[in-house]
Design a protein around this motif. Sequence first.
Motif, PDB file in Angstrom:
ATOM      1  N   VAL A   1      14.500  63.432  27.947  1.00 27.46           N
ATOM      2  CA  VAL A   1      13.678  63.614  27.078  1.00 27.46           C
ATOM      3  C   VAL A   1      13.255  65.284  27.396  1.00 27.46           C
ATOM      4  O   VAL A   1      13.365  65.981  28.324  1.00 27.46           O
ATOM      5  CB  VAL A   1      12.271  62.915  27.250  1.00 27.46           C
ATOM      6  N   VAL A   2      12.548  65.783  26.204  1.00 27.25           N
ATOM      7  CA  VAL A   2      11.942  66.883  26.306  1.00 27.25           C
ATOM      8  C   VAL A   2      10.638  66.808  25.955  1.00 27.25           C
ATOM      9  O   VAL A   2      10.208  65.884  25.120  1.00 27.25           O
ATOM     10  CB  VAL A   2      12.657  68.068  25.369  1.00 27.25           C
TER      11      VAL A   2
ATOM     12  N   THR B   1      10.377  75.041  17.747  1.00 29.48           N
ATOM     13  CA  THR B   1       9.395  73.743  18.358  1.00 29.48           C
ATOM     14  C   THR B   1       9.327  74.532  19.838  1.00 29.48           C
ATOM     15  O   THR B   1      10.475  74.700  20.354  1.00 29.48           O
ATOM     16  CB  THR B   1       9.978  72.486  18.350  1.00 29.48           C
ATOM     17  N   LYS B   2       8.168  74.420  20.415  1.00 29.59           N
ATOM     18  CA  LYS B   2       8.050  74.902  21.803  1.00 29.59           C
ATOM     19  C   LYS B   2       8.021  73.673  22.673  1.00 29.59           C
ATOM     20  O   LYS B   2       7.336  72.673  22.119  1.00 29.59           O
ATOM     21  CB  LYS B   2       6.564  75.606  22.051  1.00 29.59           C
ATOM     22  N   VAL B   3       8.707  73.628  23.687  1.00 29.22           N
ATOM     23  CA  VAL B   3       8.935  72.796  24.462  1.00 29.22           C
ATOM     24  C   VAL B   3       8.706  73.207  25.988  1.00 29.22           C
ATOM     25  O   VAL B   3       8.686  74.298  26.421  1.00 29.22           O
ATOM     26  CB  VAL B   3      10.430  72.253  24.585  1.00 29.22           C
ATOM     27  N   VAL B   4       8.113  72.145  26.825  1.00 28.72           N
ATOM     28  CA  VAL B   4       7.732  72.591  28.153  1.00 28.72           C
ATOM     29  C   VAL B   4       8.933  72.884  29.195  1.00 28.72           C
ATOM     30  O   VAL B   4       9.989  72.013  29.096  1.00 28.72           O
ATOM     31  CB  VAL B   4       6.875  71.468  28.982  1.00 28.72           C
TER      32      VAL B   4
ATOM     33  N   VAL C   1      14.671  69.835  30.167  1.00 28.26           N
ATOM     34  CA  VAL C   1      15.172  68.452  30.020  1.00 28.26           C
ATOM     35  C   VAL C   1      14.893  67.631  31.235  1.00 28.26           C
ATOM     36  O   VAL C   1      15.001  68.305  32.242  1.00 28.26           O
ATOM     37  CB  VAL C   1      16.806  68.734  29.725  1.00 28.26           C
ATOM     38  N   SER C   2      14.256  66.501  31.160  1.00 26.11           N
ATOM     39  CA  SER C   2      13.991  65.712  32.297  1.00 26.11           C
ATOM     40  C   SER C   2      14.322  64.352  32.088  1.00 26.11           C
ATOM     41  O   SER C   2      14.563  63.930  30.522  1.00 26.11           O
ATOM     42  CB  SER C   2      12.648  65.800  32.658  1.00 26.11           C
ATOM     43  N   ALA C   3      14.570  63.702  33.105  1.00 20.80           N
ATOM     44  CA  ALA C   3      14.977  61.965  32.900  1.00 20.80           C
ATOM     45  C   ALA C   3      14.009  61.229  33.596  1.00 20.80           C
ATOM     46  O   ALA C   3      13.163  61.530  34.612  1.00 20.80           O
ATOM     47  CB  ALA C   3      16.152  61.752  33.843  1.00 20.80           C
TER      48      ALA C   3
END
Length: 526
Positions: free
Chosen positions: A471-472, A510-513, A462-464
């Motif tokens: 967002v992801v 789902t793959k997320v960074v 998770v980042s802003a």
Amino acid sequence: MSEAERVVERTEAPATPEEDRGGLARGRRVVLAVVGGAALMAVGGLLATTLVKSPAQVAAETGPPVQGVLTADVERRVLAQTVVMRGTVVADQSVAVSPQGVRSGEGASTALVTKLPLKAGDPVTAGRLIAEVSGRPVFTLHGAQPMYRDLKPGSTGDDVAQLQQALRELGHGTGGDARGVFGAGTKAALTAHYRAIGYEPLPAVADGGAALKAAREAVRSATWAVEDASSPTGAAGPPEGTGPGGKGGATPDPGASASPAPGAGAATGAGAGAALGPGAGRELVRARQALGEARAALAAAEAADGPMLPTAEAVFLSSLPARVSSVGARPGSPVSGPVLTLSGGELVVEAYLKDDKRQLLRAGMTVVISSEVSGTDARGTVAAVATEPSAAQPAGPQPQQDPGQNPKGGGTGGSGGADLGYRMVVRADRPLPAGFAGQDVRLTVESAATDGEALVVPVTAVSAGADGRTVVTAVSAEGTQRRIEVRTGTSGDGFVAVTPTQAGALEAGTKVVIGVAPRETRGKSK
């Protein structure tokens, strides 16, 4: 033969065997030298190829590696935020028995332990003798209120009602005594219990019966005075409560009514005055008044007489049967501290929290109790979290103390010991096995949890952004990336629950960074 012929003959003559061998050896050496030189030239070429690099190749190998991405799968599960700590399994009630105030009645100045019939681990039931100090018994009774005073005939209150109930549970009825009134029935019940365990109760009035004897003598004397005052003509008749024989008649019943009927003294005095004259009438009235007062004093002496329950001889436990947690003395030793410690009630887990953890926990939270000794887990609930830090001994629970039971130092908010932190009590959903008692266990408290299953990603996913949106970054099978706006929820153990703002934009699997990782440059072995 001429000289020329001899020359030709020497020239055409065949070589000897020694000459042939020398020629072959020389040929072999020449061939070997040529081959060795060629090999050295090949090795030198290879070394030169390895060691000599072009400037472009050197720059490529010393530059930063090309970066790749680390990914993790989106999961769908229940996420709980947990707090892990250690706790000790203890009994819900613990009482340190230190009967400092035992009175032997023999003038002993120091209380000595004279009998300890129990050892650690033994069960304790209601009415059980648990110790003897200076020849006096110490026994258990069922009740929640601790002893704080000696209970004697004539005492009233809730503690007397508790004693009456405890005696009835042991099979000793209290007769017609009202609830909470230490009367004749309670006296009989208490005496019966003492005799059942092999002792005599201490008297409430420690004068050897002198007060009761004096009260009875006073009634006898007052009775005779009334007989003397009314005997000249017999007009007044015998005094109430006496026989017809005058002074030599029957001895008055000490338990008779302590006062005559209303107006009887005045009427009798008037009749006597009519027969004997004013002086004799007054003497009879006064004698009857003295008799009434003597009878009242006798009634009071009889009510005060009887057995008592000293504070130091009874230990009330709210949960029975209990058990002996520890024995701190032996027969012959003076009572200088707890003789033994009793534990009763269900097993609970006690832990002490520092301020940072206390702010996360509250009553009602779910707890997993893990015993490394038995390899088993049990579920429970936080029953209480103290609002003030405890300063007491860290081992075991703070024992409940009765007045006269020599309370230990320390307590909530006190200054008698080191600050242990905030006391938390955990109760198991089902009773803990007896084998858990005294164990050091691990507590995993769920301080927060999702409402059912939720999409969960590592917190590093998770980042802003600069626009404030959370967002992801999802990665497709082809390696393309797309940013998905989400709302975050419960976090714990390195994960956070997320909900995409656009329904269906993010799914489990789902793959997320979650970060970047260096990968080797092209041309290098992998």
